[in-house]
Structure formats: structure tokens, C-alpha cells
Design an enzyme around this catalytic site. Structure first.
Site, short mmCIF file in Angstrom:
data_model
loop_
_atom_site.label_atom_id
_atom_site.label_comp_id
_atom_site.label_asym_id
_atom_site.label_seq_id
_atom_site.Cartn_x
_atom_site.Cartn_y
_atom_site.Cartn_z
N CYS A 1 -8.31 -86.34 -1.98
CA CYS A 1 -8.64 -85.24 -2.87
C CYS A 1 -7.62 -84.12 -2.71
O CYS A 1 -7.47 -83.29 -3.60
CB CYS A 1 -10.06 -84.74 -2.61
C1 UN1 Z 1 -10.49 -86.06 1.03
O1 UN1 Z 1 -9.58 -86.68 0.49
O2 UN1 Z 1 -11.67 -86.09 0.57
O3 UN1 Z 1 -6.76 -82.71 4.33
C2 UN1 Z 1 -10.34 -85.28 2.28
C3 UN1 Z 1 -6.69 -83.94 4.22
C4 UN1 Z 1 -7.67 -84.78 4.99
C5 UN1 Z 1 -8.99 -84.81 4.30
C6 UN1 Z 1 -8.95 -85.22 2.86
N1 UN1 Z 1 -7.81 -84.22 6.32
O4 UN1 Z 1 -5.87 -84.48 3.49
#
Ligand code: UN1
Length: 519
Positions: A288
Site C-alpha cells: 500500500c
Molecule cells: C501495507 O502494504 O499494507 O511501510 C503495509 C511499509 C511496510 C508496511 C506496508 N512496513 O512498506
């Protein structure tokens, strides 16, 4: 040989498969079934919520420092099983092994943080406006929490919910993504065994999205669910927010992102290129927090673009157990959706980073591919230069190995462009000028800002979360997530022996308002 995975409700494996059977498949070798998953249904979810409701008062009675010790033991057990769990994650969702080990590390980090919180969970003593009266605040558990998580971080992101929720004295129903059920069951076993959790404190429900939604609806209507935590798409997040709102609840929502990276003229260009490569293509762009669009100053755009093209072309893609930048898509569903995003490429886009687009095959090869591309769901990386404001590629999240690139003239324009898509999760700026960094921080809508760092890779004890299409303002991790899993209770205690009325029976000192210093 594949394993069989079931839901666990009230400490017992659920018999049968009311929601049908699902094969969890290795996306790097789609002929290999990792697990046969017995799916539950809405009824399974409701049964789990009832079990959690029954178990909650005694779990809340366990002193918080003892719950903290349970978290400490879980952290140790996860550490002792780190390689096994990471291997399973790589096998089930195709994340490169080094990243999978990092993901497991994130669970341990989360446990390390919250084991101590068991001895804090501070409330306050607050002075009263009246004598012989004292005010206090306490954090109470919310009650029963339903956690619904995605499969791109099949164990770390769930731990961001499960660990603090349990520490705070809540009981939990966890519904992971079906396609990462084996990893989920492994984490569930580490949590319940490592923590010595009584039956019903943590329940695992494997079910598809619609059955889960129906289960959430029924559990809310039946009064056996007090909070929902959800990580996934903005569209589903909106549905969950609407449902929770009807029950006057505010869910914890961690949704999509279209995360911008602004490259200013003073940036260290090689550093920015390596960050764009990792942010955009690490985890095959399926975080995300993955990079959505590079917004590069026009004076350095040509140089940056050439270097990014070269870096992406040379990036090793393939077998996730080898040393690669990225492996396959998480699952067929994500591969199909990515194919759809590729149709958003327009004639005015200049494609860089690979000779082909789409599925990597013998006919559509990628030089330097590691392993056998025909075995799995491997896609060419795409850098689409020349994206415009009204392009779908510019405005929508594209979960997969594709990055847009556009240019800007002054920083205000860069900030405006960065905010156009209307998400607000993560963001990044590359600059050597502190004034640029602080102007960007102030102007960007994102909940998280990186300076000279990737849009992804947040540390596990800073507030994590987004605004607008990326979430409802809830924050996870560190002390900030405590506000998701506890409710403040205030108490006042009058020991004066009289009824002292607030705002009325108060004393006031008399100021000398006419006093002036000598001239
Ligand atoms: C996600 O993709 O839901 O900051 C979280 C980051 C990871 C978490 C991603 N520690 O990219």
C-alpha cells in the site's frame, strides 16, 4: 506436499468447509498447491465473535503486565521460527525471501514495543477545580475486535492489529486474506501457543470477502463486535466504514495509496533512482506504500529518466528465493487486476524499464530473468513516462510493478500534482534543501512523509496510516494505536463529604486589575 488449513474458533479447529475448499497456490510455481483451505462462512464468523465475547471479561482481568509477558513470549517464539515462517510467506505469496524475513522481523519489533506497554498503559491523575476531589483517566479495552487483513503482508500487518489489541485486553476474530491462509494459520499458532492464550481470546476465521461482510453485519447486529480493523482496498474500506457507522462505530482503516515521490534539482540523483526502484518495484509494487508516480523537476528529468530506465532494466526479476528485486504477483486475482491496469497505458505514455509489458513468457522475455518465467505469475516492470493529470494511471492506485513519471517546474506545482489523486498514505521527497523538505511536509496530504527515503518501509513504532482515500485518519503502530484498541474512561472522586457542584461551587482568587508598574 500441501497442508490442510482450517479456521479455529474457541480453541477448536472448525470441522467441514461451509464456505467450500480453496487451494492456496505458490504464485512463483502455480502448479504447486501450498495449502488446501477449508473456508468458513458468515456463521463461522458469528460463532467466533460469540466465543470472543464470552472470553473477553476474563482476558481483560489478566493484569496488563502479564498480558505483556504473553506478548514477550510470542515475540521470542516468532524469532525462533523466523526462517520457517519467512519461507512459508515466500512460498505462499511470492515475496522475495529477504523481504519475507524483514516482514517477520516487523512482528518481532511490534512484540518488542508492546511487551513493555503492558507495564505502562498509562492513565493520568488530573487536578480537580475543587478541593478534596481527584480526577483520573483509565484506558479500557474496547471489547471484541474483528480484524480483516490483506495478503501482501500476510503476517506483519496483522500483527500490528493483533498484538496491541490483545495487549489492551480485547479478544479478537482475525480474518486473513484467503490466498495467504497457510501463513495466517502459522502466525495464529505462534500467537496462541507462544502467548498461552486461553480458548476464544484469538479466533481465526478463513472465509471469502462476501461471507466475511455478512458475518461482520450479523455480529454487529447481534452485539458481539465492538470494533473493526481493516487493511485492504479503498472501495472495501468505504463499505466497512459505512457498515460500522450504522452501528456508531469508527473502524481502523488502512487503505490504498497513490504515493508520490518528488525529485528536486538538488537531489542526489543516484540515491533517488535506487529509491524509486525499491519503492516502485519491491514486492512487485504490491505494497500500500508502493511508489505511484515520480514527479521530477524538468531540469533533471532527462538525466533521472535515463538512469531510472537503466536501473529498472537491470533489476533482477524472478524466483523469490533468489536474489531478486521482485518475484511474482501475489495471486492470480492480482495478476488479472494488473492486466486491467495495463490497459490504462495510452499512446502518449513512453514505456521504459523493460522491452515488453505484461506476463513474462518465452515469447515476451525479459533478459536476465531468474528461473523459469512460465512457472509463475511474473510481470514485466513498467515505467510510464509522460503521465498526465487526467490519466487513470496518474489518479488511481495500480497495485503492481508499474510507476508513472511526470515533470514539474516549481515545488508548489509538484505538491499540487502529488495531492491530485486524493489518496494520502505515504509520500517522499528527494532534496538537499531543508526548506523544500519542510514545505513539502506541510503541503502534502499524506499521513507519512519520507525525506531522502523510499515511500515504503515504515518502521514499526511510528504512526502508520493515511487520510482521504487512504483511510479515515486512524493510526496504527506505537503508542498511537492504543487509541484504536482502548477507550478512555474518566473518573472523578469527591472525598470532601459535601456535594461540590462543578463550575458552581468553585473559589476564585481576586486579581488587582488596577495595578501598574511605575513609569
Ligand atoms: C501495507 O502494504 O499494507 O511501510 C503495509 C511499509 C511496510 C508496511 C506496508 N512496513 O512498506
Amino acid at each position: 506436499m500441501s497442508i490442510s488449513v482450517t479456521s479455529v474458533v474457541d480453541g477448536l479447529e472448525v470441522q467441514g468447509a461451509p464456505g467450500g475448499w480453496l487451494h492456496s497456490v505458490n504464485p512463483a510455481r502455480t502448479a504447486e498447491v501450498v495449502a488446501d483451505v477449508a473456508l468458513g462462512d458468515a456463521g463461522t464468523f458469528v460463532a467466533a465473535a460469540r466465543a470472543a465475547r464470552t472470553a473477553q471479561p476474563s482476558w481483560a482481568d489478566v493484569p496488563a503486565p502479564i498480558r505483556g509477558r504473553a506478548i514477550a513470549h510470542i515475540g521470542r517464539l516468532v524469532e525462533a521460527n523466523a526462517e520457517r515462517l519467512a519461507r512459508l510467506v515466500t512460498k505462499e505469496i511470492g515475496k522475495p525471501y529477504a523481504e519475507a524475513l524483514g516482514e517477520v522481523r516487523e512482528i518481532v519489533d511490534t512484540c518488542d514495543f508492546f511487551l513493555g506497554e503492558g507495564r505502562r498503559l498509562y492513565g493520568q491523575t488530573v487536578p480537580s477545580e475543587m478541593p478534596d476531589k481527584q480526577l483520573f483517566t483509565f484506558r479500557n479495552p474496547v471489547g471484541v475486535v474483528g480484524v480483516v487483513t490483506a495478503g501482501n503482508f500476510p503476517v506483519a500487518v496483522p500483527s500490528w492489529y493483533l498484538v496491541p489489541a490483545l495487549l489492551c485486553g480485547n479478544t479478537v476474530i482475525w480474518k486473513p486474506a484467503e490466498y495467504s491462509s497457510a501463513s495466517a494459520r502459522a502466525l495464529f499458532d505462534l500467537l496462541t501457543r507462544g502467548g498461552g492464550l486461553p480458548a476464544g481470546v484469538l479466533n481465526l476465521v478463513l472465509a471469502d470477502g462476501e461471507q466475511t461482510f455478512a458475518g461482520l453485519e450479523q455480529a454487529l447486529a447481534g452485539g458481539c463486535l465492538d470494533k473493526i480493523g481493516f487493511t485492504g482496498s479503498s472501495a472495501v474500506g468505504a463499505r466497512i466504514g459505512e457498515l460500522a457507522g450504522r452501528h456508531l462505530q469508527s473502524p481502523c482503516l488502512e487503505l490504498g495509496g497513490k504515493n508520490p515521490m518528488v525529485i528536486t534539482p538538488s537531489a542526489d540523483i543516484d540515491l533517488a533512482v535506487s529509491a524509486a526502484l525499491f519503492s516502485g518495484f519491491g514486492t512487485a509494487g504490491q505494497r500500500c506504500t508502493s511508489l505511484g508516480t515520480v514527479i521530477v523537476h524538468e531540469d533533471i528529468a532527462e538525466d533521472f529518466t535515463l538512469r531510472l530506465d537503466k536501473a529498472v532494466r537491470n533489476a533482477p526479476v524472478g524466483d523469490p528465493f533468489a536474489d531478486v528485486v521482485y518475484g511474482p504477483m501475489l495471486n492470480k486475482r492480482f495478476a488479472d487486476r494488473f492486466e486491467e491496469y495495463l490497459t490504462w497505458i495510452k499512446p502518449h505514455h513512453r514505456l521504459l524499464g523493460s522491452d515488453g509489458t505484461g506476463l513474462i513468457t518465452a515469447q515476451n522475455p525479459r533478459p536476465g530473468f531468474v528461473g523459469d518465467p512460465r512457472a509463475g505469475l511474473f510481470y514485466h516492470p513498467v515505467v510510464a513516462a509522460g503521465v498526465r493529470e487526467d490519466d487513470a494511471l496518474f489518479r488511481q492506485e495500480t497495485f503492481g510493478p508499474i510507476v508513472g513519471l511526470t515533470t514539474y517546474r516549481d515545488l508548489d506545482e509538484a505538491i499540487r500534482l502529488a495531492n491530485v489523486p486524493g489518496y494520502g498514505l505515504s509520500s517522499s521527497i528527494y532534496t538537499r534543501d531543508p526548506a523544500d523538505a519542510f514545505r513539502f511536509r506541510r503541503g502534502i496530504s499524506a499521513g507519512m512523509v519520507s525525506v531522502n527515503n523510499s515511500t515504503s518501509g515504515a518502521e514499526a513504532h511510528l504512526p502508520f496510516g493515511g487520510n482521504a482515500k487512504s483511510g479515515n485518519g486512524s493510526r496504527q503502530s506505537g503508542i498511537w494505536v492504543l487509541d484504536q484498541f482502548t477507550r478512555w474512561q474518566s473518573m472523578n472522586w469527591d472525598y470532601s463529604g459535601t456535594l461540590q457542584k462543578a463550575q458552581m461551587d468553585i473559589s476564585e482568587l481576586t486579581p488587582d486589575e488596577s495595578f501598574r508598574l511605575p513609569d
